[in-house]
Design a protein around this motif. Sequence first.
Motif, PDB file in Angstrom:
ATOM      1  N   THR A   1     -11.017   4.876  -8.378  1.00 14.04           N
ATOM      2  CA  THR A   1     -10.000   5.780  -7.850  1.00 14.04           C
ATOM      3  C   THR A   1     -10.409   6.222  -6.449  1.00 14.04           C
ATOM      4  OG1 THR A   1     -11.087   7.709  -8.856  1.00 14.04           O
ATOM      5  CG2 THR A   1      -9.325   6.645 -10.105  1.00 14.04           C
ATOM      6  N   THR A   2      -9.424   6.515  -5.603  1.00 12.86           N
ATOM      7  CA  THR A   2      -9.702   6.960  -4.238  1.00 12.86           C
ATOM      8  C   THR A   2      -9.144   8.359  -4.017  1.00 12.86           C
ATOM      9  OG1 THR A   2      -7.667   5.920  -3.426  1.00 12.86           O
ATOM     10  CG2 THR A   2      -9.703   4.616  -3.318  1.00 12.86           C
TER      11      THR A   2
ATOM     12  N   ARG B   1      -9.825  -0.656   0.020  1.00 11.22           N
ATOM     13  CA  ARG B   1      -9.374  -1.388  -1.163  1.00 11.22           C
ATOM     14  C   ARG B   1     -10.597  -1.829  -1.971  1.00 11.22           C
ATOM     15  NH1 ARG B   1      -3.973  -3.321  -0.249  1.00 11.22           N
ATOM     16  NH2 ARG B   1      -3.261  -2.807   1.858  1.00 11.22           N
ATOM     17  N   THR B   2     -10.629  -1.472  -3.235  1.00  8.84           N
ATOM     18  CA  THR B   2     -11.779  -1.772  -4.076  1.00  8.84           C
ATOM     19  C   THR B   2     -11.633  -3.134  -4.750  1.00  8.84           C
ATOM     20  OG1 THR B   2     -10.747  -0.623  -5.952  1.00  8.84           O
ATOM     21  CG2 THR B   2     -12.225   0.655  -4.540  1.00  8.84           C
TER      22      THR B   2
ATOM     23  N   ALA C   1     -12.680  -2.124   3.846  1.00 10.71           N
ATOM     24  CA  ALA C   1     -12.275  -0.875   4.473  1.00 10.71           C
ATOM     25  C   ALA C   1     -12.261  -0.961   5.991  1.00 10.71           C
ATOM     26  CB  ALA C   1     -13.222   0.251   4.035  1.00 10.71           C
ATOM     27  N   GLY C   2     -11.604   0.024   6.611  1.00  8.38           N
ATOM     28  CA  GLY C   2     -11.566   0.134   8.060  1.00  8.38           C
ATOM     29  C   GLY C   2     -10.370   0.959   8.518  1.00  8.38           C
ATOM     30  N   PRO C   3     -10.185   1.108   9.814  1.00  5.32           N
ATOM     31  CA  PRO C   3     -11.141   0.774  10.876  1.00  5.32           C
ATOM     32  C   PRO C   3     -12.359   1.693  10.827  1.00  5.32           C
ATOM     33  CG  PRO C   3      -8.910   1.140  11.756  1.00  5.32           C
ATOM     34  CD  PRO C   3      -8.931   1.666  10.376  1.00  5.32           C
TER      35      PRO C   3
ATOM     36  N   LEU D   1      -5.880   9.809   4.949  1.00  2.73           N
ATOM     37  CA  LEU D   1      -7.048   8.959   5.165  1.00  2.73           C
ATOM     38  C   LEU D   1      -7.946   9.004   3.936  1.00  2.73           C
ATOM     39  CD1 LEU D   1      -7.969   9.898   8.855  1.00  2.73           C
ATOM     40  CD2 LEU D   1      -6.667   7.915   8.056  1.00  2.73           C
ATOM     41  N   VAL D   2      -8.530   7.879   3.587  1.00  2.00           N
ATOM     42  CA  VAL D   2      -9.371   7.797   2.389  1.00  2.00           C
ATOM     43  C   VAL D   2     -10.723   8.430   2.688  1.00  2.00           C
ATOM     44  CG1 VAL D   2     -10.344   6.281   0.637  1.00  2.00           C
ATOM     45  CG2 VAL D   2      -8.198   5.659   1.760  1.00  2.00           C
TER      46      VAL D   2
END
Length: 213
Positions: free
Chosen positions: A82-83, A72-73, A116-118, A90-91
């Motif tokens: 944008t992702t 998440r930005t 971010a994670g994990p 998965l990102v």
Amino acid sequence: MNTSIRRALGTTALTTAALLAASGVASAHVSVNAPSAAQGGYTVLEFRVPTESETASTTAVTVELPGLASARTEPIPGWTATTEKDGGDLVTSVTWTANPGAGVPPGEFQRFVVSAGPLPAQDEVEFPATQTYSDGSVVDWNEATPASGEEPEHPSPTLELAAGSDDTVASAVAAPSSSDSDTTARWLGGIGLVLGALGAALGIGATVRSRRS
């Protein structure tokens, strides 16, 4: 005596200047910072991007991620984020693009933040980055540090990860993608509907038999 003192001061000044110059070069690299980052955990990644060009502004930055379930930005005025995701949802990267009239001018830098994670279960993770300038030039920050230990010209932003707990690391490794979770939820929902319908049918049958008796 005075001559010796002047020479000593001159040597000290040159040494200090050299150290400052070296640190200035190192600090000009794209870097990542997250002091609390641990294997298998969530963290806030802060990417620091300086503009090294003397004539152009930074207008876009792309950072590659190691396939994370969540990224998440943080909003940045004048920028759009944008992702990109892989087939498993998965990102894999985040791109920040400056709106018209915005950007990071020469001599300045900008922080780009991602929650971010994990994080992967490894000692360190690289985040290769691409920096685009207003004059169309592109710099790839993706060079690994050689075994000699000498820093490359465009090193890849690298983050050392603290050891996570066994449970945290195990859950990160075994964590299903959101698509898998959706599929599982659909199956469970379908099974629940079937069992509910079966229970209702048995209840109706029992009622009818009791009335006949």
